[in-house]
Design a protein around this motif. Sequence first.
Motif, PDB file in Angstrom:
ATOM      1  N   ARG A 219      43.869  44.195  76.519  1.00 31.85           N
ATOM      2  CA  ARG A 219      44.271  42.868  76.074  1.00 31.85           C
ATOM      3  C   ARG A 219      43.823  41.795  77.063  1.00 31.85           C
ATOM      4  NH1 ARG A 219      48.223  43.129  72.055  1.00 31.85           N
ATOM      5  NH2 ARG A 219      48.982  45.251  71.646  1.00 31.85           N
ATOM      6  N   THR A 220      43.518  40.621  76.529  1.00 34.07           N
ATOM      7  CA  THR A 220      43.189  39.485  77.388  1.00 34.07           C
ATOM      8  C   THR A 220      44.489  38.822  77.820  1.00 34.07           C
ATOM      9  OG1 THR A 220      41.097  39.117  76.221  1.00 34.07           O
ATOM     10  CG2 THR A 220      41.952  37.291  77.537  1.00 34.07           C
ATOM     11  N   LEU A 221      44.715  38.772  79.121  1.00 37.52           N
ATOM     12  CA  LEU A 221      45.985  38.315  79.676  1.00 37.52           C
ATOM     13  C   LEU A 221      45.880  36.903  80.233  1.00 37.52           C
ATOM     14  CD1 LEU A 221      46.916  41.540  81.692  1.00 37.52           C
ATOM     15  CD2 LEU A 221      47.558  40.986  79.341  1.00 37.52           C
ATOM     16  N   ARG A 222      46.984  36.199  80.198  1.00 32.70           N
ATOM     17  CA  ARG A 222      47.068  34.936  80.920  1.00 32.70           C
ATOM     18  C   ARG A 222      47.031  35.229  82.422  1.00 32.70           C
ATOM     19  NH1 ARG A 222      48.971  30.391  78.606  1.00 32.70           N
ATOM     20  NH2 ARG A 222      50.110  29.828  80.507  1.00 32.70           N
ATOM     21  N   VAL A 223      46.656  34.236  83.206  1.00 32.17           N
ATOM     22  CA  VAL A 223      46.526  34.440  84.645  1.00 32.17           C
ATOM     23  C   VAL A 223      47.831  34.945  85.249  1.00 32.17           C
ATOM     24  CG1 VAL A 223      46.174  33.268  86.857  1.00 32.17           C
ATOM     25  CG2 VAL A 223      44.645  32.796  84.951  1.00 32.17           C
ATOM     26  N   GLU A 224      48.951  34.325  84.899  1.00 32.82           N
ATOM     27  CA  GLU A 224      50.215  34.740  85.506  1.00 32.82           C
ATOM     28  C   GLU A 224      50.590  36.159  85.104  1.00 32.82           C
ATOM     29  OE1 GLU A 224      53.584  32.342  84.111  1.00 32.82           O
ATOM     30  OE2 GLU A 224      52.222  31.564  82.585  1.00 32.82           O
ATOM     31  N   THR A 225      50.244  36.566  83.867  1.00 36.31           N
ATOM     32  CA  THR A 225      50.514  37.932  83.436  1.00 36.31           C
ATOM     33  C   THR A 225      49.602  38.905  84.166  1.00 36.31           C
ATOM     34  OG1 THR A 225      51.077  37.051  81.252  1.00 36.31           O
ATOM     35  CG2 THR A 225      50.762  39.423  81.425  1.00 36.31           C
ATOM     36  N   ALA A 226      48.317  38.535  84.311  1.00 36.47           N
ATOM     37  CA  ALA A 226      47.366  39.392  85.019  1.00 36.47           C
ATOM     38  C   ALA A 226      47.776  39.568  86.481  1.00 36.47           C
ATOM     39  CB  ALA A 226      45.968  38.797  84.932  1.00 36.47           C
ATOM     40  N   LEU A 227      48.287  38.496  87.082  1.00 34.95           N
ATOM     41  CA  LEU A 227      48.713  38.577  88.478  1.00 34.95           C
ATOM     42  C   LEU A 227      49.848  39.584  88.650  1.00 34.95           C
ATOM     43  CD1 LEU A 227      48.653  37.339  91.407  1.00 34.95           C
ATOM     44  CD2 LEU A 227      50.520  35.903  90.622  1.00 34.95           C
ATOM     45  N   VAL A 228      50.869  39.464  87.821  1.00 34.21           N
ATOM     46  CA  VAL A 228      52.015  40.368  87.936  1.00 34.21           C
ATOM     47  C   VAL A 228      51.604  41.795  87.597  1.00 34.21           C
ATOM     48  CG1 VAL A 228      54.295  40.912  86.997  1.00 34.21           C
ATOM     49  CG2 VAL A 228      53.698  38.541  87.517  1.00 34.21           C
ATOM     50  N   ALA A 229      50.760  41.962  86.566  1.00 36.22           N
ATOM     51  CA  ALA A 229      50.303  43.311  86.197  1.00 36.22           C
ATOM     52  C   ALA A 229      49.496  43.931  87.329  1.00 36.22           C
ATOM     53  CB  ALA A 229      49.474  43.252  84.917  1.00 36.22           C
TER      54      ALA A 229
END
Length: 241
Positions: A219-229
């Motif tokens: 999935r293409t994630l938002r920056v804040e989601t990608a950071l936490v992931a």
Amino acid sequence: MNLLLFDPSEREGDERVRIRGHRARHLREVFAASPGHVLPVGEIGGRLGTGTVLQVDGDDALLAVTLERDPPPRLPLVLVLALPRPKMLRRLLRAVAEFGVSDLVLINSERVEKSFWQSDLLGGAMLRDYCLAGAAQARDTRLPAIALRRRFRPFAEDELPALCAGRRALLAHPGATLPCPASPAGPLLLAIGPEAGFNTFEAGLLAAAGCTPVSLGPRTLRVETALVAGLGRLGAPGALA
């Protein structure tokens, strides 16, 4: 307030600390603290312990402190992050401090709006304040070292190779096929781009400096989601030191 943080300059002798402003008001208004109230405290950059309220008067409070243990382990990771919009950056600073990231480098990218670099948030005091909020949440006393790099290419060509040396350097990038490793041991570097990722030229320079493109999933994630992931995957107990 999971942890009351104080600066070394607020000490009055070896065992007493005087705090002023919003922290003192928080003690009085939220905790209804009075003399004898005990709470967790930490010295910024130092150790953790307990503080006993000696007096609270308006925006001023005096505590007797005992510091007897070290803060939690840090994540030995350099986070290279394309500067996000200020509203998002506030949340990301807290998350970076909560995860115990050792270093944060905010960089430019073609997809970073120029106006983001004009934000008052980039003043040192405000960056520190949001990191302090994250550290207090995690009951930590140490803050990430933050650097600002407004020119992408000089950073990628002149500084990034040295940062990658001796570290497992990863680039979270849309379209990458190699999965992001879980709990890798040793020093790390993670690069995360703006929304939609770095462009092809930028990703090429990052790879040339030593960053391996990895995927955080289909999935293409938002920056804040990608950071936490990404930090959650890299920051599992096996990666801490």
